[in-house]
Design a protein around this motif. Structure first.
Motif, PDB file in Angstrom:
ATOM      1  N   ALA A  36      -7.187  -3.880  -1.513  1.00 57.82           N
ATOM      2  CA  ALA A  36      -6.305  -2.901  -0.879  1.00 57.82           C
ATOM      3  C   ALA A  36      -5.565  -2.121  -1.956  1.00 57.82           C
ATOM      4  CB  ALA A  36      -5.307  -3.609   0.037  1.00 57.82           C
ATOM      5  N   ALA A  37      -5.091  -0.953  -1.607  1.00 55.32           N
ATOM      6  CA  ALA A  37      -4.218  -0.212  -2.517  1.00 55.32           C
ATOM      7  C   ALA A  37      -3.007  -1.085  -2.824  1.00 55.32           C
ATOM      8  CB  ALA A  37      -3.784   1.101  -1.879  1.00 55.32           C
ATOM      9  N   GLY A  38      -2.714  -1.289  -4.097  1.00 55.55           N
ATOM     10  CA  GLY A  38      -1.586  -2.125  -4.503  1.00 55.55           C
ATOM     11  C   GLY A  38      -1.942  -3.550  -4.850  1.00 55.55           C
ATOM     12  N   ASP A  39      -3.153  -4.013  -4.485  1.00 54.16           N
ATOM     13  CA  ASP A  39      -3.646  -5.268  -5.057  1.00 54.16           C
ATOM     14  C   ASP A  39      -3.895  -5.031  -6.549  1.00 54.16           C
ATOM     15  OD1 ASP A  39      -3.689  -6.384  -2.524  1.00 54.16           O
ATOM     16  OD2 ASP A  39      -5.875  -6.296  -2.297  1.00 54.16           O
ATOM     17  N   MET A  45     -13.910   8.669  -4.367  1.00 52.70           N
ATOM     18  CA  MET A  45     -13.486   8.334  -5.727  1.00 52.70           C
ATOM     19  C   MET A  45     -12.833   6.950  -5.751  1.00 52.70           C
ATOM     20  SD  MET A  45     -13.214   9.877  -8.842  1.00 52.70           S
ATOM     21  CE  MET A  45     -12.804  11.644  -8.758  1.00 52.70           C
ATOM     22  N   ARG A  46     -13.205   6.131  -6.735  1.00 51.80           N
ATOM     23  CA  ARG A  46     -12.500   4.866  -6.966  1.00 51.80           C
ATOM     24  C   ARG A  46     -11.336   5.164  -7.905  1.00 51.80           C
ATOM     25  NH1 ARG A  46     -14.018   0.699 -11.482  1.00 51.80           N
ATOM     26  NH2 ARG A  46     -12.667   2.250 -12.475  1.00 51.80           N
ATOM     27  N   GLU A  47     -10.140   5.262  -7.330  1.00 53.84           N
ATOM     28  CA  GLU A  47      -8.954   5.660  -8.091  1.00 53.84           C
ATOM     29  C   GLU A  47      -8.192   4.414  -8.517  1.00 53.84           C
ATOM     30  OE1 GLU A  47      -6.844   8.173  -5.403  1.00 53.84           O
ATOM     31  OE2 GLU A  47      -8.479   9.636  -5.269  1.00 53.84           O
ATOM     32  N   VAL A  48      -8.190   4.147  -9.815  1.00 55.14           N
ATOM     33  CA  VAL A  48      -7.550   2.945 -10.356  1.00 55.14           C
ATOM     34  C   VAL A  48      -6.607   3.345 -11.484  1.00 55.14           C
ATOM     35  CG1 VAL A  48      -7.956   0.850 -11.731  1.00 55.14           C
ATOM     36  CG2 VAL A  48      -9.355   1.314  -9.709  1.00 55.14           C
ATOM     37  N   MET A  49      -5.423   2.715 -11.499  1.00 55.17           N
ATOM     38  CA  MET A  49      -4.486   2.875 -12.600  1.00 55.17           C
ATOM     39  C   MET A  49      -4.379   1.553 -13.337  1.00 55.17           C
ATOM     40  SD  MET A  49      -2.669   5.183 -14.037  1.00 55.17           S
ATOM     41  CE  MET A  49      -1.319   5.359 -15.196  1.00 55.17           C
ATOM     42  N   THR A  50      -4.463   1.602 -14.653  1.00 51.39           N
ATOM     43  CA  THR A  50      -4.330   0.391 -15.456  1.00 51.39           C
ATOM     44  C   THR A  50      -3.133   0.513 -16.394  1.00 51.39           C
ATOM     45  OG1 THR A  50      -5.702   1.083 -17.337  1.00 51.39           O
ATOM     46  CG2 THR A  50      -6.848   0.162 -15.438  1.00 51.39           C
ATOM     47  N   PRO A  80       0.803  -1.231   0.000  1.00 53.48           N
ATOM     48  CA  PRO A  80       0.000   0.000   0.000  1.00 53.48           C
ATOM     49  C   PRO A  80       0.832   1.275   0.000  1.00 53.48           C
ATOM     50  CG  PRO A  80      -1.011  -1.613   1.451  1.00 53.48           C
ATOM     51  CD  PRO A  80       0.307  -2.210   1.006  1.00 53.48           C
ATOM     52  N   GLU A  81       1.963   1.249   0.714  1.00 47.62           N
ATOM     53  CA  GLU A  81       2.807   2.448   0.759  1.00 47.62           C
ATOM     54  C   GLU A  81       3.379   2.781  -0.621  1.00 47.62           C
ATOM     55  OE1 GLU A  81       2.294   0.796   4.731  1.00 47.62           O
ATOM     56  OE2 GLU A  81       2.974  -0.107   2.839  1.00 47.62           O
ATOM     57  N   GLU A  82       3.704   1.759  -1.411  1.00 46.57           N
ATOM     58  CA  GLU A  82       4.215   1.996  -2.762  1.00 46.57           C
ATOM     59  C   GLU A  82       3.136   2.591  -3.653  1.00 46.57           C
ATOM     60  OE1 GLU A  82       7.639  -1.434  -3.350  1.00 46.57           O
ATOM     61  OE2 GLU A  82       5.530  -2.005  -3.561  1.00 46.57           O
ATOM     62  N   ALA A  83       1.928   2.019  -3.576  1.00 44.12           N
ATOM     63  CA  ALA A  83       0.831   2.538  -4.403  1.00 44.12           C
ATOM     64  C   ALA A  83       0.485   3.966  -4.009  1.00 44.12           C
ATOM     65  CB  ALA A  83      -0.391   1.629  -4.270  1.00 44.12           C
ATOM     66  N   MET A  84       0.446   4.220  -2.711  1.00 45.30           N
ATOM     67  CA  MET A  84       0.010   5.527  -2.242  1.00 45.30           C
ATOM     68  C   MET A  84       1.015   6.623  -2.567  1.00 45.30           C
ATOM     69  SD  MET A  84      -3.047   5.184  -0.915  1.00 45.30           S
ATOM     70  CE  MET A  84      -3.337   6.506   0.269  1.00 45.30           C
ATOM     71  N   VAL A 120      -6.100   3.361  -3.933  1.00 43.06           N
ATOM     72  CA  VAL A 120      -6.717   3.551  -2.615  1.00 43.06           C
ATOM     73  C   VAL A 120      -7.484   2.275  -2.289  1.00 43.06           C
ATOM     74  CG1 VAL A 120      -6.914   6.062  -2.767  1.00 43.06           C
ATOM     75  CG2 VAL A 120      -8.738   4.619  -3.697  1.00 43.06           C
ATOM     76  N   PRO A 121      -7.780   2.030  -1.014  1.00 42.40           N
ATOM     77  CA  PRO A 121      -8.599   0.852  -0.694  1.00 42.40           C
ATOM     78  C   PRO A 121      -9.970   0.934  -1.361  1.00 42.40           C
ATOM     79  CG  PRO A 121      -7.572   1.752   1.293  1.00 42.40           C
ATOM     80  CD  PRO A 121      -7.353   2.761   0.202  1.00 42.40           C
ATOM     81  N   ILE A 122     -10.441  -0.195  -1.847  1.00 39.73           N
ATOM     82  CA  ILE A 122     -11.757  -0.282  -2.481  1.00 39.73           C
ATOM     83  C   ILE A 122     -12.643  -1.162  -1.608  1.00 39.73           C
ATOM     84  CG2 ILE A 122     -13.034  -1.154  -4.466  1.00 39.73           C
ATOM     85  CD1 ILE A 122     -10.751  -0.399  -6.235  1.00 39.73           C
TER      86      ILE A 122
END
Length: 281
Positions: free
Chosen positions: A203-206, A226-231, A41-45, A151-153
């Motif tokens: 979780a953030a980073g899953d 907001m559902r923040e997702v990167m693809t 999670p720390e890496e994603a955040m 972010v956590p979903i």
């Protein structure tokens, strides 16, 4: 690059994430998989702020949510962020993610097709059933998308919903993401009894990974966050550009493969090689 921010303080994301044989076989059979902790999670955040800044700057929507069509209500969609920011470039071109893509597809090398931020707004609508690869002028089945929340979903938002095994069918319909594609694919998936899988809270980073031909959709966002997702969309190194057979594919040929034509190796300057097994020898 528009961003002048130094990327030196951001984690490298270069370490291996081990894919077990059972996971590889499951992906081949179902066309999708969830992997927990692809990034901690720390890496994603730590990458989140820069990605969000770029999305705010490049948000294409000028209308209020309620005044948009189904596609517009589904998400804020911004592509090729890696070309706008050195920080996002470090995330999108990360070895760890690309090696997972290579391991799941069983290929030697991986190139970027493009990235996309997909932010589903509070109250945002559902994402209709569709197959990604109807947009991509590629002569291959070796494509894969990583879908990672920053972010956590929560359970009520969940992951995308996948129809297991539909990737083996190839193109089921040529319809772009729309009410029509939702109706066609929903009826197809239901009538043929395909298993539908939503991986729930993340979780953030899953991350989920799915094949370009895997039929999928996503629920709306009933929450106030907001559902923040990167693809990141990947393709195997060495695949060729296909003759575009639709306006959507013609558009992608121009945008994603500038200077290339059907039959060429799909490797323009904006499709960098991000992992090859020879690099580990």
């Amino acid at each position: 690059m528009n961003s002048q921010q130094s990327s030196n303080i951001y984690p490298e994301l270069g370490s291996d994430y081990r894919i077990e044989k059972e996971q590889y076989q499951s992906y081949l059979e179902k066309g999708h998989i969830v992997l927990r902790g692809v990034a901690i999670p720390e890496e994603a955040m730590i990458y989140r702020n820069e990605i969000c800044d770029q999305v705010r700057k490049l948000n294409p929507h000028q209308k209020d949510l309620n005044d948009r069509d189904t596609y517009g209500k589904a998400f804020i969609q911004v592509g090729n962020l890696w070309r706008q920011s050195k920080v996002v470039e470090k995330f999108v071109l990360a070895r760890r993610f690309a090696k997972i893509a290579a391991d799941l597809m069983g290929v030697e090398g991986i190139r970027i097709y493009h990235d996309q931020a997909l932010f589903k707004e509070p109250g945002g609508g559902h994402t209709p059933w569709h197959q990604d690869q109807i947009y991509w002028p590629l002569d291959t089945e070796h494509t894969i998308t990583m879908w990672m929340p920053l972010v956590p979903i929560s359970e009520e938002v969940g992951s995308m919903t996948f129809a297991s095994g539909t990737h083996k069918e190839g193109p089921i319909t040529r319809q772009v993401i729309s009410d029509e594609s939702h109706k066609t694919l929903s009826q197809y998936v239901t009538s043929r009894g395909y298993e539908q899988v939503n991986y729930g809270a993340m979780a953030a980073g899953d991350a989920t990974f799915h094949s370009g031909w895997t039929a999928h959709c996503a629920p709306g966002n009933p929450t106030n966050t907001m559902r923040e997702v990167m693809t990141i969309i990947y393709m195997a190194d060495g695949v060729r550009v296909a003759e575009p057979d639709s306006s959507a594919r013609k558009n992608d040929l121009l945008a994603v493969f500038p200077g290339l034509k059907p039959g060429d190796i799909a490797a323009s300057p904006i499709n960098p090689l991000v992992y090859h097994r020879n690099w580990d020898k």
